[in-house]
Design a protein around this motif. Sequence first.
Motif, short mmCIF file in Angstrom:
data_model
loop_
_atom_site.label_atom_id
_atom_site.label_comp_id
_atom_site.label_asym_id
_atom_site.label_seq_id
_atom_site.Cartn_x
_atom_site.Cartn_y
_atom_site.Cartn_z
N ILE A 147 -17.15 10.23 3.15
CA ILE A 147 -18.40 9.63 3.58
C ILE A 147 -19.24 10.65 3.91
CG2 ILE A 147 -19.40 7.94 5.50
CD1 ILE A 147 -16.46 7.17 6.33
N GLY A 148 -20.63 10.37 3.71
CA GLY A 148 -21.23 11.78 4.12
C GLY A 148 -21.61 13.11 2.59
N SER A 156 -21.53 17.67 6.82
CA SER A 156 -20.83 17.51 7.06
C SER A 156 -20.07 16.77 6.12
CB SER A 156 -19.89 17.71 8.53
OG SER A 156 -19.90 15.80 9.63
N VAL A 157 -18.98 15.76 6.12
CA VAL A 157 -18.31 14.72 5.53
C VAL A 157 -17.07 14.72 5.77
CG1 VAL A 157 -19.06 15.61 3.31
CG2 VAL A 157 -16.61 16.20 3.83
N ALA A 170 -19.69 13.24 18.43
CA ALA A 170 -19.78 12.46 17.17
C ALA A 170 -18.96 13.21 15.93
CB ALA A 170 -20.26 11.53 17.41
N GLU A 171 -18.22 12.46 15.24
CA GLU A 171 -17.93 13.34 13.78
C GLU A 171 -18.98 12.19 13.08
OE1 GLU A 171 -13.76 13.20 12.30
OE2 GLU A 171 -13.60 11.76 13.89
N ALA A 227 -33.00 13.03 11.80
CA ALA A 227 -32.24 13.32 13.34
C ALA A 227 -31.07 14.04 13.62
CB ALA A 227 -33.05 12.30 15.06
N VAL A 228 -30.14 13.57 13.65
CA VAL A 228 -28.69 13.52 13.36
C VAL A 228 -28.80 14.22 11.81
CG1 VAL A 228 -28.54 12.43 15.03
CG2 VAL A 228 -28.06 11.43 13.42
N ASN A 229 -27.10 14.57 11.32
CA ASN A 229 -27.22 15.62 10.16
C ASN A 229 -25.36 14.88 10.45
OD1 ASN A 229 -25.55 16.94 12.06
ND2 ASN A 229 -25.97 19.12 10.60
N VAL A 230 -24.57 14.34 10.75
CA VAL A 230 -23.43 14.06 10.44
C VAL A 230 -23.11 12.01 9.89
CG1 VAL A 230 -22.81 14.57 12.63
CG2 VAL A 230 -24.01 11.96 12.34
N PRO A 231 -23.05 11.66 8.84
CA PRO A 231 -22.22 10.95 8.59
C PRO A 231 -22.02 9.87 8.96
CG PRO A 231 -20.67 12.53 7.32
CD PRO A 231 -20.94 13.10 8.44
#
Length: 319
Positions: A20-21, A32-33, A97-98, A129-133
């Motif tokens: 995911i990601g 990140s993934v 949060a991941e 706005a956020v770069n998490v998956p």
Amino acid sequence: MSRQEEMLEKWQGEVFTCVIGAKKDEGGTRGSVVKVGGEKTLPFLDKEGSLPNTAAVALEIFDVPPADWPEELVAAYGGVTADPLEWADACVRKFGAELLCVKLAGAHPDAGGRSPEQEAAFLSKLAAAVNVPLIVRGCGDDVKDNTLLPLCSEALKGERCLFGSASQDNYKTLTAAVTADGHGIIAESPIDLNIAKQLNILISDLGLPLERIVMDPTIGALGYGLEYAYSIMERARLAALSGDRNVACPFICFTGQETWKVKEAVAARADFPHWGDKEKRGILWEAVTASALLQAGADILVMRHPKAAEEIKKYACHR
């Protein structure tokens, strides 16, 4: 051969690994993934086989202020739930949060009926706005989701998100969209192993690889059907490890959604004084539900209270 070696179980199958990601070099913009699945043995039995990926814990946000959350749960986020972008930022920066799971609740006809174009624009802002998956869920109305989710899938093309949910009666449109846009899919079945297997087959027959399917077996909270859900997940995982590829997909469990609607989590102390503090009770109810699901084989836990998520991350590391 020692007695211990004789007792070790050896499996011929394994669970697919779902990613995911997508980072920049993969065509996305995530920092990140997250990899889930890949198990070659049952949960926590690392002496019997490989458990390469720690179960992922996602925090859940809505595109609109949640109308049905208890005040203790809303208060845990410090007043940012009125702005979904601030809420998302707090989940990542403050609570670590991941993964983020966003439910497009505002698109439901009974909750404002936001248009697919509005929701697609919102998701584009969220991704910036956020770069998490990201995990993206529809509003729960099948007719609306059939027009909503394909447009949202296109808006996040290349980000390798996880979109849901696809059911046995409503899977074709979403499957076509995520296949074209490079995402994964959540296959939802009503606590029934045969239906779960059939749905995976139907989705894969349309061209989406099994590696991009995550199974939602539907669960109940502690005291509300958890034992039955556990048994279905356990049967599916045993079948996967025995070589049945059609059920060898990771599990996603919407723990927070199920926990924060039961009376033990939300009932006032005045009504049940011997139950203790309501906020602590809800956190513990969510954490205990999640820990049981990890033992059943959960690969992604979507949670609501950040303290419960924090505690379950520590437990998941030992899986």
